[in-house]
Scaffold this motif. Sequence first.
Motif, PDB file in Angstrom:
ATOM      1  N   VAL A   1      -6.417  -0.584  -3.776  1.00  0.00           N
ATOM      2  CA  VAL A   1      -5.457   0.466  -3.421  1.00  0.00           C
ATOM      3  C   VAL A   1      -5.430   1.547  -4.494  1.00  0.00           C
ATOM      4  N   ILE A   2      -5.379   1.120  -5.760  1.00  0.00           N
ATOM      5  CA  ILE A   2      -5.328   2.083  -6.860  1.00  0.00           C
ATOM      6  C   ILE A   2      -6.600   2.924  -6.902  1.00  0.00           C
TER       7      ILE A   2
ATOM      8  N   THR B   1       0.833  -1.205   0.000  1.00  0.00           N
ATOM      9  CA  THR B   1       0.000   0.000   0.000  1.00  0.00           C
ATOM     10  C   THR B   1       0.867   1.255   0.000  1.00  0.00           C
ATOM     11  N   THR B   2       1.877   1.268   0.869  1.00  0.00           N
ATOM     12  CA  THR B   2       2.799   2.414   0.938  1.00  0.00           C
ATOM     13  C   THR B   2       3.511   2.620  -0.389  1.00  0.00           C
TER      14      THR B   2
ATOM     15  N   GLY C   1      -8.372   3.800  -4.508  1.00  0.00           N
ATOM     16  CA  GLY C   1      -8.314   4.767  -3.421  1.00  0.00           C
ATOM     17  C   GLY C   1      -7.490   5.996  -3.741  1.00  0.00           C
ATOM     18  N   THR C   2      -6.597   5.894  -4.720  1.00  0.00           N
ATOM     19  CA  THR C   2      -5.781   7.054  -5.111  1.00  0.00           C
ATOM     20  C   THR C   2      -6.537   7.970  -6.071  1.00  0.00           C
TER      21      THR C   2
ATOM     22  N   VAL D   1       2.275   6.136  -7.432  1.00  0.00           N
ATOM     23  CA  VAL D   1       1.231   6.933  -8.071  1.00  0.00           C
ATOM     24  C   VAL D   1       1.450   8.418  -7.802  1.00  0.00           C
ATOM     25  N   ASP D   2       1.790   8.759  -6.579  1.00  0.00           N
ATOM     26  CA  ASP D   2       2.030  10.159  -6.217  1.00  0.00           C
ATOM     27  C   ASP D   2       3.163  10.770  -7.033  1.00  0.00           C
TER      28      ASP D   2
ATOM     29  N   ARG E   1       1.107   3.666  -3.409  1.00  0.00           N
ATOM     30  CA  ARG E   1       0.673   5.069  -3.282  1.00  0.00           C
ATOM     31  C   ARG E   1       1.824   6.024  -3.590  1.00  0.00           C
TER      32      ARG E   1
ATOM     33  N   THR F   1      -4.821  -4.916  -5.060  1.00  0.00           N
ATOM     34  CA  THR F   1      -4.161  -3.825  -5.778  1.00  0.00           C
ATOM     35  C   THR F   1      -5.184  -2.901  -6.429  1.00  0.00           C
TER      36      THR F   1
END
Length: 426
Positions: A218-219, A180-181, A221-222, A187-188, A184, A215
Amino acid sequence: MTDADRAGEFIFDWNELNRKGRLVPQRFTLFDETLRDGLQNPSVEDPSIEDKLRILHLMEDLGIDEADIGLPGSSKRAFEDVLTMCKEVVSCKMKIKIAAAGRTVVGDITPMIEISQRAGIQVEVYAFIGSSPIRQYVEQWDVSLIAKRSAEAIDVAVKAGLPVAFVTEDTTRSRPDALTTLFRMAVDHGATRVCLSDTVGHATPDGVRNLVQFTRSVIAGTGANVGIDWHGHNDRGFALENAIWALEFGADRVHATALGIGERVGNAQMELLLMNLRLLGQLGLGQDAGASGAANERDLTKLVEYCETVARAVHWQVPLNYPLVGRDAFRTATGVHAAAIIKAMQKGDAWLADRVYSGVPAGMFGRHQEIGIGFMSGASNVNYWLRQRKIEPSEDLVAAILEAAKATSHILRDEEVMAVVKRIRG
């Protein structure tokens, strides 16, 4: 009558019973790792640049969407080969997209930037770093250090205008909090893809489902539009199956290599992936059309040539019984099998002959059914073999050839049969 109508008439397909819908995403892409991961197999030879260019053109002919063509930061030769292939793509106006791989180290990213600028082509950067607890322990890393190094490498590529796929090695044994870390962070910093790697061939289909769905969450959520790759190895024999499951569970790109060559026991086999997707009716035109073209339109008649070219280039021995490509894939000498094929041929029905004793239609992939003469053969084998070679069968000739076949422990070679023909006919 269409092929689909004929299949419905002659074949009851249990594979399609209660099918819940399309198996794979409408738009997925196929990523060829033959010239990168494939060449990391400890028993292959690095092909000449001429062979690499031929292989690249065959990928183009097969409609493969993108190819990872090497690690340009690893050596001068690797750099020059990648540059030459990129220039070939530009000069020949090829549709295939190009990627290259490197560690999440700035020194591995800068050669890709240079190649992109010199060739005038956008090279997708596949930047990899280990993420599992076992790798962290061995390397004396922690998640914060992995994230820092990865962010620095991604930033360099993004600043240069190159798309980045962030590759977590050994993803299938990595902890959810670490992934997750890292996802993210990627993506950031502008990564447009994340690659889930079954680096040691650990995953089962359940593991593929769990990891891909995690995955995707998680994606989501971004809020970013980021693709998901699946890269699987074959240590447990699941690589091909896992690649197909990965697509069904939500990956939009899967990796494979010709003949499954790669680290240790290798990767998912590109030719078997293409073959199965085609037979499942899930394979469209590829490249710019993705998989959105009408099913079964992609021309796969060069699939065997692609495999044979790679095998020669890397000095790889294809097993005799290997599906689709092996010498025996469409070859029989068993009397009852041969008789059924011959009866279909005698009806003038190539479609029927290609399926009566084969779950894979040879003609669809540039091959044909072969009938030999051996210790389990009957007269129909001999008659067919002779007529294929414009030799008119006679009762005494057929009997003599069968007698020779029954006396051996192998399928007769052509020269052995012709020796009997010469003896009987003079």
